[in-house]
Design an enzyme around this catalytic site. Structure first.
Site, PDB file in Angstrom:
ATOM      1  N   LYS A  90       0.865  -1.093   0.115  1.00 48.45           N
ATOM      2  CA  LYS A  90       0.109  -0.019  -0.085  1.00 48.45           C
ATOM      3  C   LYS A  90       0.985   1.326  -0.159  1.00 48.45           C
ATOM      4  O   LYS A  90       0.844   2.276  -0.679  1.00 48.45           O
ATOM      5  CB  LYS A  90      -1.100   0.154   1.277  1.00 48.45           C
ATOM      6  CG  LYS A  90      -1.974  -1.140   0.994  1.00 48.45           C
ATOM      7  CD  LYS A  90      -2.758  -1.266   2.277  1.00 48.45           C
ATOM      8  CE  LYS A  90      -3.849  -2.607   1.965  1.00 48.45           C
ATOM      9  NZ  LYS A  90      -4.419  -3.042   3.285  1.00 48.45           N
ATOM     10  N   GLN A 142      -4.355  -2.378   9.600  1.00 46.43           N
ATOM     11  CA  GLN A 142      -4.022  -3.679   8.962  1.00 46.43           C
ATOM     12  C   GLN A 142      -4.599  -4.657   9.905  1.00 46.43           C
ATOM     13  O   GLN A 142      -4.380  -4.886  10.893  1.00 46.43           O
ATOM     14  CB  GLN A 142      -2.662  -3.955   8.414  1.00 46.43           C
ATOM     15  CG  GLN A 142      -2.389  -5.051   7.656  1.00 46.43           C
ATOM     16  CD  GLN A 142      -3.449  -5.068   6.226  1.00 46.43           C
ATOM     17  OE1 GLN A 142      -3.207  -4.085   5.593  1.00 46.43           O
ATOM     18  NE2 GLN A 142      -4.036  -6.173   5.841  1.00 46.43           N
ATOM     19  N   ASP A 157     -11.327   2.262   4.223  1.00 45.42           N
ATOM     20  CA  ASP A 157     -11.598   0.711   4.125  1.00 45.42           C
ATOM     21  C   ASP A 157     -13.175   0.761   4.117  1.00 45.42           C
ATOM     22  O   ASP A 157     -13.553  -0.483   3.693  1.00 45.42           O
ATOM     23  CB  ASP A 157     -10.889   0.118   5.137  1.00 45.42           C
ATOM     24  CG  ASP A 157      -9.681  -0.322   4.976  1.00 45.42           C
ATOM     25  OD1 ASP A 157      -9.416  -0.851   3.887  1.00 45.42           O
ATOM     26  OD2 ASP A 157      -8.863  -0.996   5.982  1.00 45.42           O
TER      27      ASP A 157
END
Ligand code: NAD
Length: 300
Positions: free
Chosen positions: A54, A98, A121
């Site tokens: 990312k 994460q 997200d």
């Protein structure tokens, strides 16, 4: 018959090129670039691979990125304090933690602590609710929206089709079910979601015009479970032992590719199908969040 491969690498690279152009335009227009903060707690190797990817993609597309690698002993209080600081940092437009964090970290509380405006997200209840309502002023979740973009890129219109989603996770199955049934262009399907509690699952999958597997079980979907001509999207990423490989393992999806490719009209490979779309949408979401913030700052 052999199905047409849906090339997620190509589609995601087109999306990434458009994202890089947006970043450049925003830099020229506002003198600022979008920023993403990624946080990883603990030393799960796969999580570190994901956050590094990312970060690398941010660099490639010209976004500002900050990576926080926190030790496994990090307390909830310390993590929430970092999120609070990033929530108030105007160089940051997306924050993600994460998954999976160590067991003492309460993921629900962590997600709720991120301001919805930076929840790229789309895990925050506010954004999940907006997505369910078909509202465009939140974010769309990365992997499910990646699937929708793949269908669109190949001219596969779900309208009026029977879409069967296998899996009901909050990250993939449930949001994908909700997105496919929205009354809007690129959706409008009749959707069935099947899961670990479904009796005679193949009865449903055999009726699917669009079959999407998000289960996390290697090669679970076999040829006999698929209707001839179906579009098959494989979200699964599973590592299995393979003594013929130098590494001793290889990646497979939730679909038994060699069998299903013979029946499908279109099919995603693993790797190179849905996988690359997830990061592409994450970048799009961060850019979207930044654009909203920049516009608000200049009163647009
Ligand atoms: P999960 O474990 O949270 O959920 C799996 C779902 O599958 C559950 O809802 C469960 O009910 C269902 N399921 C499990 N066993 C079943 C069975 N025997 N029959 C029917 N349903 C069953 O997983 P997830 O987070 O949704 O991920 C699913 C897969 O997608 C995994 O392989 C994961 O690695 C992959 N994934 C890929 C990406 C990507 O970027 N491509 C992103 C997220 C997840």
């Amino acid at each position: 018959m052999s199905g047409i491969l849906i090339d997620g690498k190509k589609v995601s690279s087109d999306i990434n090129a458009a994202s890089a152009a947006s970043v450049e335009r925003m830099h020229n227009e506002y003198g600022k670039v979008p920023g993403l903060a990624v946080i990883v707690v603990g030393d799960d190797p796969a999580s570190h691979v994901y956050v590094n990817r990312k970060e690398a993609m941010c660099r490639e597309l010209g976004l500002h990125s900050e990576k926080y690698e926190l030790p496994a002993e990090t307390t909830m209080q310390e993590l929430l304090a970092l999120i609070d600081r990033l929530n108030r940092d105007d160089r940051i437009h997306g924050i993600l933690v994460q998954s999976p964090p160590p067991p003492h970290i309460d993921e629900e509380k962590v997600v709720a602590a991120i301001v919805p405006e930076k929840d790229v997200d789309c895990f925050h209840p506010v954004n999940v609710g907006k997505m369910l309502l078909g509202r465009r002023d939140g974010f769309y979740p990365c992997t499910p929206y990646g699937v929708m973009l793949l269908l669109d890129a190949y001219g596969i219109d779900p309208a009026g089709k029977h879409a069967v989603v296998i899996g009901r996770s909050n990250i993939v199955g449930k949001p994908l079910t909700a997105m496919l049934l929205q009354k809007e262009k690129g959706a409008n399907a009749t959707v069935t979601c099947v899961h670990s509690g479904t009796v005679d699952l193949a009865k449903y999958t055999r009726d699917a015009d669009i079959l999407i597997a998000a289960i996390g079980k290697p090669e679970f979907v076999t040829g006999d479970m698929v209707k001839p001509g179906a579009v098959v999207i494989d979200v699964g990423i599973n590592r299995i032992a393979d003594s013929t490989r130098k590494s001793g393992s290889r990646l497979v999806g939730d679909v038994k590719f060699q069998e299903v490719v013979e029946k499908a009209s279109y099919i995603t490979p693993v790797p190179g199908g849905v996988g690359p779309m997830t990061i592409a949408v994450l970048m799009q979401n961060t850019i979207k969040g930044a654009e909203r913030a920049f516009k608000a700052a200049v009163g647009k």
